[in-house]
Design a protein around this motif. Sequence first.
Motif, mmCIF file in Angstrom:
data_model
loop_
_atom_site.group_PDB
_atom_site.id
_atom_site.type_symbol
_atom_site.label_atom_id
_atom_site.label_comp_id
_atom_site.label_asym_id
_atom_site.label_seq_id
_atom_site.Cartn_x
_atom_site.Cartn_y
_atom_site.Cartn_z
ATOM 1 N N GLY A 1 36.250 30.385 23.065
ATOM 2 C CA GLY A 1 36.197 28.963 23.370
ATOM 3 C C GLY A 1 36.042 28.739 24.865
ATOM 4 N N GLU A 2 35.837 27.503 25.259
ATOM 5 C CA GLU A 2 35.569 27.206 26.668
ATOM 6 C C GLU A 2 36.732 27.554 27.591
ATOM 7 N N ASP A 3 37.944 27.175 27.194
ATOM 8 C CA ASP A 3 39.095 27.427 28.065
ATOM 9 C C ASP A 3 39.357 28.933 28.218
ATOM 10 N N GLY A 4 39.363 29.644 27.124
ATOM 11 C CA GLY A 4 39.580 31.085 27.178
ATOM 12 C C GLY A 4 38.477 31.792 27.942
ATOM 13 N N ALA A 5 37.253 31.317 27.754
ATOM 14 C CA ALA A 5 36.114 31.918 28.452
ATOM 15 C C ALA A 5 36.243 31.743 29.958
ATOM 16 N N LEU A 6 36.695 30.567 30.400
ATOM 17 C CA LEU A 6 36.846 30.319 31.831
ATOM 18 C C LEU A 6 37.910 31.220 32.453
ATOM 19 N N VAL A 7 38.984 31.489 31.697
ATOM 20 C CA VAL A 7 40.022 32.402 32.198
ATOM 21 C C VAL A 7 39.437 33.801 32.382
ATOM 22 N N MET A 8 38.716 34.285 31.372
ATOM 23 C CA MET A 8 38.105 35.615 31.444
ATOM 24 C C MET A 8 37.048 35.679 32.544
ATOM 25 N N PHE A 9 36.256 34.626 32.621
ATOM 26 C CA PHE A 9 35.171 34.580 33.600
ATOM 27 C C PHE A 9 35.731 34.514 35.021
ATOM 28 N N SER A 10 36.864 33.864 35.169
ATOM 29 C CA SER A 10 37.505 33.789 36.490
ATOM 30 C C SER A 10 37.951 35.173 36.952
ATOM 31 N N LEU A 11 38.448 35.986 36.021
ATOM 32 C CA LEU A 11 38.823 37.356 36.358
ATOM 33 C C LEU A 11 37.607 38.128 36.870
ATOM 34 N N ILE A 12 36.483 37.956 36.194
ATOM 35 C CA ILE A 12 35.249 38.620 36.615
ATOM 36 C C ILE A 12 34.859 38.174 38.019
ATOM 37 N N MET A 13 34.939 36.868 38.295
ATOM 38 C CA MET A 13 34.541 36.353 39.605
ATOM 39 C C MET A 13 35.461 36.856 40.717
ATOM 40 N N VAL A 14 36.767 36.957 40.428
ATOM 41 C CA VAL A 14 37.700 37.482 41.431
ATOM 42 C C VAL A 14 37.372 38.943 41.741
ATOM 43 N N CYS A 15 37.041 39.702 40.705
ATOM 44 C CA CYS A 15 36.651 41.105 40.903
ATOM 45 C C CYS A 15 35.391 41.196 41.765
ATOM 46 N N VAL A 16 34.422 40.341 41.498
ATOM 47 C CA VAL A 16 33.176 40.356 42.258
ATOM 48 C C VAL A 16 33.441 39.976 43.715
ATOM 49 N N TRP A 17 34.346 39.022 43.948
ATOM 50 C CA TRP A 17 34.676 38.637 45.329
ATOM 51 C C TRP A 17 35.236 39.836 46.093
ATOM 52 N N HIS A 18 36.107 40.595 45.459
ATOM 53 C CA HIS A 18 36.668 41.780 46.112
ATOM 54 C C HIS A 18 35.580 42.823 46.389
ATOM 55 N N CYS A 19 34.650 42.971 45.452
ATOM 56 C CA CYS A 19 33.534 43.911 45.670
ATOM 57 C C CYS A 19 32.735 43.510 46.904
ATOM 58 N N GLY A 20 32.430 42.231 47.014
ATOM 59 C CA GLY A 20 31.679 41.744 48.170
ATOM 60 C C GLY A 20 32.433 41.937 49.468
ATOM 61 N N LEU A 21 33.743 41.738 49.421
ATOM 62 C CA LEU A 21 34.580 41.903 50.613
ATOM 63 C C LEU A 21 34.475 43.326 51.155
ATOM 64 N N PHE A 22 34.654 44.315 50.285
ATOM 65 C CA PHE A 22 34.659 45.709 50.744
ATOM 66 C C PHE A 22 33.243 46.237 50.971
ATOM 67 N N SER A 23 32.268 45.601 50.364
ATOM 68 C CA SER A 23 30.885 45.935 50.693
ATOM 69 C C SER A 23 30.595 45.575 52.141
ATOM 70 N N MET A 24 31.074 44.405 52.580
ATOM 71 C CA MET A 24 30.886 44.003 53.969
ATOM 72 C C MET A 24 31.673 44.915 54.908
ATOM 73 N N THR A 25 32.841 45.387 54.483
ATOM 74 C CA THR A 25 33.617 46.320 55.293
ATOM 75 C C THR A 25 32.806 47.589 55.557
ATOM 76 N N SER A 26 32.262 48.154 54.500
ATOM 77 C CA SER A 26 31.441 49.366 54.623
ATOM 78 C C SER A 26 30.194 49.099 55.454
ATOM 79 N N ASN A 27 29.584 47.954 55.201
ATOM 80 C CA ASN A 27 28.369 47.546 55.910
ATOM 81 C C ASN A 27 28.605 47.474 57.414
ATOM 82 N N SER A 28 29.664 46.807 57.814
ATOM 83 C CA SER A 28 29.942 46.614 59.238
ATOM 84 C C SER A 28 30.289 47.921 59.932
ATOM 85 N N ARG A 29 30.974 48.816 59.235
ATOM 86 C CA ARG A 29 31.306 50.111 59.833
ATOM 87 C C ARG A 29 30.049 50.945 60.066
#
Length: 466
Positions: A256-284
Amino acid sequence: MSVGWIIVSFFTILVAIAMAEIVSAIPTSGGPYFWSAMLAPPRLSPFAAWLTGWYNLLGQVAVTTGISFGLATLIPTAITVKNPNFAPTPAVTIGIYAAILVSHAVVNSFGVRTLRYLNNISILLHSVGVTALCIAILAKAPTHQPASFVFSTFSDGTGVDGEGWSIRASPVYVAVCGSLMAQFTLTGFDSAAHLSEETKNASWSAPIGVVSSVGFSALFGFLVLMAYLFSIQDFDATVNSPYKQPVLQILVDIAGEDGALVMFSLIMVCVWHCGLFSMTSNSRMMFAFARDRGIHPFFHKVDKRFRSPIRAVWLAAFLSFILALPSLGSTVAYTAATSIATIGLYISYGLPIMIGLIYHDSFTVMKGPFNLGIFSRPIAAVACVYIMFITVVFCLPTANPVTSETVNYAVVAVGIIGIFTIGSWVVWAHRWFVGPAKEVAEAMRLGVDITEPGALEEREKAEKGE
């Protein structure tokens, strides 16, 4: 997706094994840029480092772009679940993307001490969180697709106005282009080598880390992929989702929509962390490249208060933003960004492997305990051929017909870097660029992590008693 993941994983493991043999011989944290310099003959070492460094820089920037721009498309997509009248424009997506890059740059600039804690959170999210997500998807799905659907159903989604590449060219062409998803995911495994100087028995543990990182990623990624594919409720409805995001549609159909948004939010938080450490590696990487004047020395600066290469961080953010600007007039910008990232990184992986293959006698003398013996050259040759293959196919158009909006501009970015690196070397860079070989040797002598901003400089000052 299913069969393609298995095939891509097999060849990527071969690339990782070839790379692991190099890591065992040169257990330094510098990565491909440093390996090329150390493996090439002295007269070619600077050019090898120059070429590898620039392609690695391109790949690093494009990886950050691919991850963070992907997140920028997910956020407005999630908004449409509860606000169906919301229609995100390319300008809105670029604005969200800019905000994401700024958030990553700010943390990398002023919150270096918090990165270790965020890294632990990221590990928890990507292991426990994603495992729980997969279990929930499989358990909640009302019905499950048969294995015949997952492994033998063919769908051509490359036709913008009907006819796809399977008709115009071949189903094989579609399958090869579709393998980009798996290949882009299985990048960055050289990061295991970046910690080599901080591990015990690095000449053995570091190469094992490189190979195992690909192996576990291939296995874990396959399980995640299977959870999604087996849980598709209506294939046509998923592909033609009103959200324009198949994964979100799968989650909505299941929870359903509410459950999907909870799951999808977890995915987005994971992607944000990936982008964060990608920039860390990039800058080094940029910081190290600036130290050797591969890019302007202005970016070889560590902020004493925050102990961060702030200039390199914001350069990484700026270049990642520029690389996504074609999305304002392109419908395949994300595909192009991931293509550029994959090609750039794998060329930088392939160059040291190829150098070791060509100058195998000198490489053999350097080899560590992770020694492939008689299989060394065959595996390296297969790895190089495979990298050349994906370099070509990921520059090909993925949408039909090919227009100004659907053209794959990866070939432009990769071509520009190729022309620039070779042209600049011939014209002026050969006069002053000497590569990182001296720095690597000095760092190994002093026992410092050469990718840690300012570490080598501080240790050298301590040696001199300053």
